[in-house]
Design an enzyme around this catalytic site. Structure first.
Site, PDB file in Angstrom:
ATOM      1  N   HIS A 508       0.902  -1.238   0.104  1.00 25.59           N
ATOM      2  CA  HIS A 508      -0.062   0.093   0.091  1.00 25.59           C
ATOM      3  C   HIS A 508       1.048   1.301  -0.053  1.00 25.59           C
ATOM      4  CE1 HIS A 508      -3.778  -2.165   1.672  1.00 25.59           C
ATOM      5  NE2 HIS A 508      -3.612  -2.575   0.676  1.00 25.59           N
ATOM      6  N   HIS A 551      -8.456  -0.815   2.272  1.00 27.29           N
ATOM      7  CA  HIS A 551      -7.327  -0.803   1.317  1.00 27.29           C
ATOM      8  C   HIS A 551      -6.992   0.209   0.186  1.00 27.29           C
ATOM      9  CE1 HIS A 551      -7.147  -5.523   2.260  1.00 27.29           C
ATOM     10  NE2 HIS A 551      -7.722  -4.908   3.074  1.00 27.29           N
TER      11      HIS A 551
END
Ligand code: FAD
Length: 571
Positions: A508, A551
């Site tokens: 990420h 996410h």
């Protein structure tokens, strides 16, 4: 091809790039070119298989970026994966569709990005989304799935939903009961995509329910529109750098590319060059184009076009670990169980108030450490402001501090997890004027001790969950790390070898071309335009100023939808 001129060139046909290209090419008189280094993966089973997470790793559609040796995390380097294909990382990701806590997006505005907050982004989450209503799918009856229609879109391009393979054997309900039985209970959250994530939920994914295949950016935003004559895509074409108009002003007039036949040429843009090459490529493309820190650029013989030293700074990622337990029951193959819990600090840390006070005292030292690590290119007082906002999010707004997933397979329960908002910040910079050379990526995993404490405490929390009924009775021994490796009452130190030895990147990465006011280290302004340029924007994950608890993809899609409206002059 080399003679062509387009209104807009989008560099990177990934998650964000295809959204922007699609929306700009809705205007029939506007020509758009997408430059994509990878090829089509429309029929690639490693992509389409909704249960195939990981199959694409290490194949030719994975950039597999490598970090430097991580000095605060056991010394080894890490692989950070990213998709090299039309559709970008959305073609290899875990499909999870989870947004952010509303307060986290509001923090984008609080730090100085006027107009960027949860209320203004929510319509774009909805605009992109086509939620496939689970109540129309009898196979999902009784599975425990829930959602609040007020927060979802039903007519957008991107299909989102729960799969026909969803496990429906009562585990979801047992897990819910387990979370209620914790010493500090974690409540059921009917819809973690509503801006309030804390709790336990069954989350949706980017997939096509009917076909049971992955829904990626290309399937949603490109293939249904590929007949538009004003939208062109060059596959297997590598963007090398932005080219500039003659003169003092930094006005882009095209992109130098290496075509699939190996030839290098320049393609022209009459309006804008839009970077969407991902958080580990867009900042490097800026540097290759002369936008960045003159001290770094001059090392590689690159003339500075725009002096913007924070390009590539502020790199943030999360660290992923996993615990495993035996299951007394064997689970059938071919099922997915998409259960997440998001504890707040008060739920995760037994001593949350004291820990928060202690952390608050440490923030100035943390900020100084980040600043000195990059030679004070970012200013400690600015970093302190970012950290104080993050502290407020954790200890005042009560955002989740960890994400805990649980999935059963075979005779095992596995629980992947990560601290959701690490403080550590690193950097990415080019290592050569050769556009194909690997960049120097240093996320500085575990540089700041709160990040490690959160990672340890989340592991303890998972142990508690597996020792609480009814799950406790369904699970057997812990197999990873196992009590002989990390004893039941292990202190933080005793967890270090396992956590730092076994973690991986959570994939990420963000903030490498941060949307922030220029005076506090921003690379792009609120219209996503690169400071000092008249017509270069960045629209991908690089621009996110703070990490989000969900996410990344849903927020990447929403930001790109909003970016398109900005570029069209609608905002
Ligand atoms: P990308 O989608 O990566 O797009 C960048 C594009 O630019 C790529 O197509 C790339 O090939 C192209 N490109 C790069 N350099 C060049 C160049 N020089 N010339 C031409 N083209 C170039 N998020 C979730 O929400 N849920 C998940 O379950 C999830 N799981 C993940 C699992 C993995 C393994 C990974 C790696 C990420 C995951 N993420 C997940 C994160 C999420 O998918 C990404 O953050 C998001 O897709 C990034 O979008 P982007 O537009 O910034 O970049």
């Amino acid at each position: 091809k080399s003679d062509s001129t387009y209104d807009y060139i989008v560099v990177g046909g990934g998650t964000s790039g295809l959204v922007v290209a699609n929306r700009l090419s809705e205007q029939k008189n506007t020509t758009v070119l997408v430059i994509e280094a990878g090829g089509s993966v429309y029929n690639n089973p490693n992509v389409t298989d909704t249960l195939g997470y990981g199959k694409a790793f290490g194949t030719d559609i994975d950039w597999a970026y490598e970090t430097t040796d991580q000095e605060y995390a056991g010394g080894s380097s890490q692989i950070v994966r990213a998709g090299k294909a039309l559709g970008g990382t959305s073609t290899i990701n875990g499909l999870v569709y989870l947004r952010a806590q509303a307060a986290q997006i509001d923090a984008w505005e609080a730090i100085g990005n006027k107009g960027w907050n949860w209320k203004t982004l929510l319509p774009y989450f909805k605009k992109g989304e086509q939620l496939q209503d689970p109540s129309k799918h009898p196979v999902l009856d009784g599975s425990g799935i829930s959602f609040d229609p007020a927060y979802h879109g039903f007519t957008g391009p991107l299909k989102v939903g729960w799969p026909s393979t969803q496990l429906n054997d009562g585990l979801a309900q047992k897990l819910n009961a387990t979370y209620q039985n914790l010493d500090v209970p974690v409540q059921f959250n009917r819809d973690p995509n509503s801006g309030d994530m804390v709790g336990y939920s069954l989350y949706p994914k980017t997939l096509d329910y009917e076909l049971n295949i992955r829904e990626d950016a290309a399937r949603a935003y490109y293939y249904p529109y590929q007949n538009r004559t004003n939208l062109h895509v060059w596959l297997n074409t590598h963007a090398n750098k932005i080219t500039w108009k003659d003169g003092h002003e930094a006005a882009a007039d095209g992109v130098e590319v290496t075509l699939s036949n190996g030839k290098t040429t320049v393609v022209k843009a009459s309006r804008e060059v839009i970077l969407a090459a991902g958080a580990l490529k867009s900042p490097v493309l800026l540097e290759l184009s002369g936008v960045g820190n003159p001290d770094i650029l001059s090392k590689y013989g690159i003339a500075t076009k725009v002096n913007l030293p924070t390009v590539g700074e502020n790199l943030q990622d999360q660290m992923n670990n996993g615990l495993e337990f035996e299951s007394k029951k064997s689970h059938a193959d071919g099922k997915s169980a998409d259960y997440v819990s998001y504890p707040s600090a008060a739920q995760l840390f037994p001593n949350s108030t004291a820990l928060g006070a202690d952390l608050l005292r440490k923030l100035p030292a943390y900020a100084a450490q980040v600043a000195s690590a990059n030679g004070n290119v970012t200013n400690a007082s600015d970093i302190y402001r970012f950290f104080k906002i993050q502290w407020d999010l954790i200890f005042k707004d009560g955002i989740p501090v960890a994400e805990i997933l649980l999935s059963p397979y075979g005779n095992t329960y596995s629980s992947e997890y990560w601290g959701s908002v690490p403080f550590s910040r690193g950097s990415i910079h080019l290592s050569s004027a050769d556009p194909t050379a690997a960049a120097i990526i240093d996320p500085k995993y575990f540089m700041l001790d709160f990040d490690f404490e959160a990672q340890v405490q989340a592991a303890r929390f998972i142990r508690e969950v597996f020792n609480t009924e009814p799950l406790g009775d369904m699970a057997g021994a812990e197999t990873t790390p196992g009590l002989s490796t990390v004893p039941a009452d292990a202190d933080d130190e005793a967890w270090a070898d396992f956590i730092k030895g076994k973690y991986r990147s959570n994939f990420h990465p963000i903030t490498t071309a941060a949307m922030l006011p220029k005076e506090i280290g921003g690379v792009v302004d609120t219209s996503l335009k690169v400071y000092g340029t008249s017509n270069v924007r960045v629209v991908d994950a690089s621009i996110m100023p703070f990490q989000v608890c969900g996410h990344l993809q849903s927020t990447v899609y929403a930001v790109a939808e909003r970016a398109a409206d900005i570029i069209k002059g609608r905002l």
